[in-house]
Design an enzyme around this catalytic site. Structure first.
Site: not given
Length: 319
Positions: A154, A156, A175, A234, A236, A265, A284
């Site tokens: 996508g 990123i 993907s 980075t 999930r 987290e 994160h």
């Protein structure tokens, strides 16, 4: 009557400096610095809140929490979506949910920083230097000529492809819905998931987490990436089977992992990843930049103003 606005999870104590909150006439603006993981503690902290600004997915708002906040009328998430908010329940309960814009560069820049730091062992070399250990304790790797596998091409992932090409790398991608044409548009080669992990020297993850993508990376993929392979995540934590990842790193089946996201987290001090070898871990911080925070908080302030005037903007619908 004064309305209460609560800014959640301001870990760094910076939220008030990124937007002119004092301009909100008739609002009592409060900041919570500590994370409230317990439902009772969270409800107690927000019991008189008219509006809440949630920093990304640090605090969850499931139905069971929203039902206990009858005074809540506006819930703002930084970013355009938030998987930790039950938007459908909020809508049913009469809570307006709004979002903000997001940076296109903060997350991929951190991904690339982790990648480069890991392949050259920058944290380890600095630690050894400061501790007075042997000079030059490891031998790094170059990126030129190696293969980057991008899982999720996508916005990123496409930026990551561009970075990789600039460093002379080959780029392959996969993907569930990626087409060959879309891959070519990003100057990448479409491959199967298994082929990606077999061919890639480094695999980087940029998928949204959903029921379909949860644990899309498991023992099979990690073993295929191999003893010299690096996994960068980075996106999930739930994309990866953490137990399988820890096992692969301890056994040496996987060469290393650079992670910015975790199943829980803030990361508990007894989490096994903190004792797992060949890991580079950050708390994160993919979206934690001055530029991104300026957008987040200024947009959130605009959201409050627009809602207060009866014209909410950047609405997120649960229907």
């Amino acid at each position: 009557m004064t309305r209460v606005l609560v800014l959640l999870d301001d870990y760094q104590d910076v939220a008030l400096g990124f937007a002119p909150w004092h301009e909100l006439a008739g609002w009592d603006v409060r900041v919570l610095h500590d994370h409230h993981a317990d439902d009772d503690e969270l409800v107690a902290a927000l019991e008189d809140a008219t509006a809440v600004v949630a920093m990304r997915e640090r605090t969850a708002f499931p139905r069971r929490v929203l039902q206990r906040l009858p005074r809540l009328e506006l819930l703002i998430t930084t970013g355009a979506a938030n998987a930790s908010i039950d938007v459908g329940a909020a809508t049913e309960l009469g809570v307006t949910v709004c979002g903000t814009r997001a940076s296109a560069t903060a997350a991929p820049e951190l991904s690339w920083a982790l990648l480069m730091s890991a392949v050259r062992d920058i944290p380890g070399q600095q630690d050894a230097l400061r501790a007075g250990d042997r000079w030059q304790t490891a031998v790094g790797r170059e990126l030129c000529g190696r293969t980057l596998g991008i899982v999720g091409l996508g916005k990123i992932g496409t930026r990551m492809a561009g970075y990789a090409r600039a460093f002379g790398m080959r780029v392959i991608a996969w993907s569930q819905n990626l087409t060959a044409d879309a891959a070519r548009a990003a100057d990448a080669e479409l491959v199967s998931k298994q082929e990606l992990f077999e061919r890639a020297d480094i695999a980087t993850l940029h998928l949204r987490l959903s029921d379909r993508t949860r644990h899309v990376i498991g023992a099979t993929e990690l073993e295929a990436l191999g003893t010299d392979g690096l996994l960068v995540n980075t996106a999930r934590a739930g994309l990866v089977d953490t137990d399988a990842l820890v096992a692969a790193l301890h056994s040496g089946a996987l060469g290393g992992a650079a992670l910015d996201v975790f199943d829980e987290e803030p990361l508990p001090s007894d989490h096994p990843l903190l004792r797992t070898p060949r890991t580079l871990l950050t708390p994160h911080i993919g979206y934690v930049t001055r530029e991104q925070y300026a957008v987040f908080y200024r947009d959130a302030l605009e959201d409050v103003r627009a809602w207060a005037h009866g014209r909410p903007i950047r609405l997120i619908s649960g229907r």
